[in-house]
Design a protein around this motif. Structure first.
Motif, PDB file in Angstrom:
ATOM      1  N   VAL A 155     -24.957 -56.948 -50.387  1.00  0.00           N
ATOM      2  CA  VAL A 155     -24.083 -55.777 -50.487  1.00  0.00           C
ATOM      3  C   VAL A 155     -23.449 -55.463 -49.135  1.00  0.00           C
ATOM      4  CG1 VAL A 155     -24.047 -53.297 -50.926  1.00  0.00           C
ATOM      5  CG2 VAL A 155     -25.289 -54.811 -52.469  1.00  0.00           C
ATOM      6  N   CYS A 156     -24.212 -55.580 -48.063  1.00  0.00           N
ATOM      7  CA  CYS A 156     -23.649 -55.342 -46.730  1.00  0.00           C
ATOM      8  C   CYS A 156     -22.549 -56.354 -46.419  1.00  0.00           C
ATOM      9  CB  CYS A 156     -24.745 -55.421 -45.676  1.00  0.00           C
ATOM     10  SG  CYS A 156     -25.871 -54.008 -45.669  1.00  0.00           S
ATOM     11  N   GLY A 157     -22.745 -57.601 -46.822  1.00  0.00           N
ATOM     12  CA  GLY A 157     -21.705 -58.598 -46.605  1.00  0.00           C
ATOM     13  C   GLY A 157     -20.436 -58.268 -47.363  1.00  0.00           C
ATOM     14  N   LEU A 158     -20.572 -57.795 -48.601  1.00  0.00           N
ATOM     15  CA  LEU A 158     -19.402 -57.441 -49.399  1.00  0.00           C
ATOM     16  C   LEU A 158     -18.676 -56.234 -48.818  1.00  0.00           C
ATOM     17  CD1 LEU A 158     -17.576 -57.554 -51.878  1.00  0.00           C
ATOM     18  CD2 LEU A 158     -19.325 -56.277 -53.143  1.00  0.00           C
ATOM     19  N   VAL A 159     -19.423 -55.193 -48.481  1.00  0.00           N
ATOM     20  CA  VAL A 159     -18.791 -53.990 -47.936  1.00  0.00           C
ATOM     21  C   VAL A 159     -18.096 -54.307 -46.617  1.00  0.00           C
ATOM     22  CG1 VAL A 159     -19.204 -51.651 -47.095  1.00  0.00           C
ATOM     23  CG2 VAL A 159     -20.429 -52.485 -49.104  1.00  0.00           C
ATOM     24  N   GLY A 160     -18.739 -55.119 -45.784  1.00  0.00           N
ATOM     25  CA  GLY A 160     -18.099 -55.503 -44.534  1.00  0.00           C
ATOM     26  C   GLY A 160     -16.844 -56.325 -44.749  1.00  0.00           C
ATOM     27  N   ALA A 161     -16.847 -57.190 -45.763  1.00  0.00           N
ATOM     28  CA  ALA A 161     -15.690 -58.046 -46.019  1.00  0.00           C
ATOM     29  C   ALA A 161     -14.473 -57.246 -46.458  1.00  0.00           C
ATOM     30  CB  ALA A 161     -16.038 -59.098 -47.071  1.00  0.00           C
ATOM     31  N   VAL A 162     -14.676 -56.152 -47.179  1.00  0.00           N
ATOM     32  CA  VAL A 162     -13.542 -55.359 -47.672  1.00  0.00           C
ATOM     33  C   VAL A 162     -13.221 -54.183 -46.754  1.00  0.00           C
ATOM     34  CG1 VAL A 162     -13.992 -56.018 -50.058  1.00  0.00           C
ATOM     35  CG2 VAL A 162     -15.043 -53.941 -49.141  1.00  0.00           C
ATOM     36  N   THR A 163     -13.874 -54.108 -45.602  1.00  0.00           N
ATOM     37  CA  THR A 163     -13.563 -53.075 -44.610  1.00  0.00           C
ATOM     38  C   THR A 163     -12.492 -53.599 -43.669  1.00  0.00           C
ATOM     39  OG1 THR A 163     -15.818 -52.194 -44.724  1.00  0.00           O
ATOM     40  CG2 THR A 163     -14.503 -51.614 -42.789  1.00  0.00           C
ATOM     41  N   GLU A 164     -11.448 -52.817 -43.450  1.00  0.00           N
ATOM     42  CA  GLU A 164     -10.300 -53.297 -42.685  1.00  0.00           C
ATOM     43  C   GLU A 164     -10.391 -52.982 -41.198  1.00  0.00           C
ATOM     44  OE1 GLU A 164      -6.803 -51.762 -44.519  1.00  0.00           O
ATOM     45  OE2 GLU A 164      -7.008 -52.997 -46.327  1.00  0.00           O
ATOM     46  N   THR A 165     -11.356 -52.210 -40.784  1.00  0.00           N
ATOM     47  CA  THR A 165     -11.483 -51.851 -39.375  1.00  0.00           C
ATOM     48  C   THR A 165     -12.657 -52.590 -38.750  1.00  0.00           C
ATOM     49  OG1 THR A 165     -12.939 -49.965 -39.826  1.00  0.00           O
ATOM     50  CG2 THR A 165     -10.556 -49.568 -39.908  1.00  0.00           C
ATOM     51  N   ALA A 166     -12.837 -52.361 -37.456  1.00  0.00           N
ATOM     52  CA  ALA A 166     -13.926 -53.027 -36.739  1.00  0.00           C
ATOM     53  C   ALA A 166     -15.297 -52.543 -37.184  1.00  0.00           C
ATOM     54  CB  ALA A 166     -13.761 -52.807 -35.234  1.00  0.00           C
ATOM     55  N   TYR A 167     -15.346 -51.498 -37.992  1.00  0.00           N
ATOM     56  CA  TYR A 167     -16.630 -51.021 -38.498  1.00  0.00           C
ATOM     57  C   TYR A 167     -17.281 -52.035 -39.432  1.00  0.00           C
ATOM     58  CZ  TYR A 167     -15.671 -46.419 -36.542  1.00  0.00           C
ATOM     59  OH  TYR A 167     -15.425 -45.383 -35.682  1.00  0.00           O
ATOM     60  N   LYS A 168     -16.527 -53.045 -39.836  1.00  0.00           N
ATOM     61  CA  LYS A 168     -17.100 -54.089 -40.684  1.00  0.00           C
ATOM     62  C   LYS A 168     -18.261 -54.800 -39.999  1.00  0.00           C
ATOM     63  CE  LYS A 168     -13.464 -56.530 -41.290  1.00  0.00           C
ATOM     64  NZ  LYS A 168     -12.685 -57.610 -41.921  1.00  0.00           N
ATOM     65  N   TRP A 169     -18.213 -54.847 -38.669  1.00  0.00           N
ATOM     66  CA  TRP A 169     -19.272 -55.555 -37.949  1.00  0.00           C
ATOM     67  C   TRP A 169     -20.589 -54.791 -37.979  1.00  0.00           C
ATOM     68  CZ3 TRP A 169     -18.257 -60.405 -37.186  1.00  0.00           C
ATOM     69  CH2 TRP A 169     -16.927 -60.811 -37.067  1.00  0.00           C
ATOM     70  N   GLY A 170     -20.520 -53.490 -38.222  1.00  0.00           N
ATOM     71  CA  GLY A 170     -21.756 -52.738 -38.420  1.00  0.00           C
ATOM     72  C   GLY A 170     -22.475 -53.182 -39.680  1.00  0.00           C
ATOM     73  N   PHE A 171     -21.714 -53.352 -40.772  1.00  0.00           N
ATOM     74  CA  PHE A 171     -22.312 -53.859 -42.004  1.00  0.00           C
ATOM     75  C   PHE A 171     -22.810 -55.287 -41.826  1.00  0.00           C
ATOM     76  CE2 PHE A 171     -19.321 -50.578 -43.479  1.00  0.00           C
ATOM     77  CZ  PHE A 171     -20.193 -49.780 -44.198  1.00  0.00           C
ATOM     78  N   PHE A 172     -22.092 -56.049 -41.024  1.00  0.00           N
ATOM     79  CA  PHE A 172     -22.534 -57.414 -40.723  1.00  0.00           C
ATOM     80  C   PHE A 172     -23.906 -57.391 -40.046  1.00  0.00           C
ATOM     81  CE2 PHE A 172     -22.756 -60.909 -37.613  1.00  0.00           C
ATOM     82  CZ  PHE A 172     -22.643 -62.002 -38.460  1.00  0.00           C
ATOM     83  N   GLY A 173     -24.088 -56.461 -39.111  1.00  0.00           N
ATOM     84  CA  GLY A 173     -25.378 -56.348 -38.435  1.00  0.00           C
ATOM     85  C   GLY A 173     -26.492 -55.933 -39.376  1.00  0.00           C
ATOM     86  N   PHE A 174     -26.205 -54.975 -40.275  1.00  0.00           N
ATOM     87  CA  PHE A 174     -27.214 -54.565 -41.254  1.00  0.00           C
ATOM     88  C   PHE A 174     -27.603 -55.739 -42.157  1.00  0.00           C
ATOM     89  CE2 PHE A 174     -25.189 -50.170 -40.850  1.00  0.00           C
ATOM     90  CZ  PHE A 174     -26.133 -49.760 -39.923  1.00  0.00           C
ATOM     91  N   GLY A 175     -26.615 -56.523 -42.567  1.00  0.00           N
ATOM     92  CA  GLY A 175     -26.904 -57.672 -43.419  1.00  0.00           C
ATOM     93  C   GLY A 175     -27.756 -58.709 -42.719  1.00  0.00           C
TER      94      GLY A 175
END
Length: 330
Positions: A155-175
């Protein structure tokens, strides 16, 4: 004979437009054809596993079914991606330090993100984990929490993939943190349980975990250079993820079942009862003529004392009372 030479037209039949946005960074005919090839291979391996399961008793087919299901679901997902469906255009960041805007293959405002890939992983990765965790005989609470953390990772990978800002890398870290926990559970607790089931079980379990670990650590790298960093083109993304998925699912399935062929599932606590087994249990139950199950009535035990005891008001009782009165002194 024109239909024999007709080329793949999925990318033109299904243009890269969704949610009123067009993806300029998208797959081409080559990427679509590669997705279709992976789809066919995974579907073929799924059928092979189902046919191979017929050589086992119905109660011993659990690992065949888990792996066949994973391959079939992945095959459907690759059909969707090969058909240029199941995606959404997501805006990319224009920062030249993170994105290669000079490369025409990754130049544009929106990148094609296949959300169907994450649906595939959400369903299939728990099935792959179950093959390892059930082999080790891990208790249900530990098994469920490891699978839960795996779902958090997806889920973190999916949410990060559809995030358009640099905040996607936060979800990447959680994943990534969730993935670390998953393999900590597999290498730590799982090994302890597998060791007590025998050297052969421990060896198969450890080989399966190491194999998947080597493949799974490639996925964050692929995410970082595709959905995350927009460094490689969607066609290259298709090849990268396609190779990883083929190694993680169909090739793993064949290798795992070959190594697992001499392990009885009953040793792992996976003993299931077939419908024609345990006749003694069926004989203890009575069936009425209407077909409803009726439990046998409990019989009241009778003893000699109960059988010979006179009932109140009977002739025998009166006789005993009279005899007792006659023997009583005046």
């Amino acid at each position: 004979m024109d239909f024999l030479t007709k080329r793949n037209s999925a990318v033109t039949d299904n243009p890269p437009i969704a949610n009123n946005r067009e993806a300029q960074i998208k797959i081409t005919e080559a990427g679509s054809s590669f997705y279709y090839a992976v789809m066919a291979f995974m579907g073929f391996v799924g059928l092979v596993l189902l046919l191979a399961s017929l050589s086992r008793r119905r109660t011993d087919r659990i690992f065949f079914y888990l792996l066949a299901g994973a391959n079939f679901v992945a095959s459907i997902s690759y059909y969707a991606m090969g058909s240029n469906l199941g995606f959404t255009p997501i805006g990319v960041q224009p920062s030249p330090s993170l994105y290669r805007q000079d490369d025409p293959r990754v130049r544009g405002d929106n990148r094609q993100i296949f959300w169907t890939r994450y649906v595939d992983w959400f369903v299939t990765t728990p099935l792959l984990l179950l093959t390892m965790l059930l082999t080790a005989g891990v208790p249900a609470p530990t098994l469920l929490f490891i699978i839960f953390m795996n779902e958090v990772m997806i889920v973190c990978g999916l949410v990060g993939a559809v995030t358009e800002t640099a905040y996607k890398w936060g979800f990447f870290g959680f994943g990534c943190a969730a993935m670390i926990y998953v393999f900590w559970g597999l290498f730590g607790r799982g090994r302890k349980y597998a060791r007590y089931l025998g050297n052969d079980v421990h060896r198969v379990y450890l080989m399966a975990v190491i194999y998947q670990f080597i493949i799974w650590i490639c996925y964050p790298i692929g995410w970082g250079v595709s959905e995350g960093g927009n460094v490689i083109a969607p066609d290259s993304e298709a090849v990268y993820y396609g190779v990883c998925d083929m190694l993680a699912k169909p090739f793993y399935s064949l290798i795992f079942m070959f190594l697992h062929r001499k392990i009885d599932p009953a040793r792992l606590g996976l003993k299931f009862r077939d419908y024609d087994e345990d006749f003694a249990y069926n004989q203890r139950r009575h069936y009425s003529s209407s077909g409803h199950i009726r439990e046998p009535k409990e019989e009241i035990p009778t003893t000699a004392a109960h059988a010979e005891a006179p009932r109140a008001g009977s002739l025998d009782a009166n006789h005993h009372d009279g005899a007792a009165a006659a023997t009583t002194p005046a």
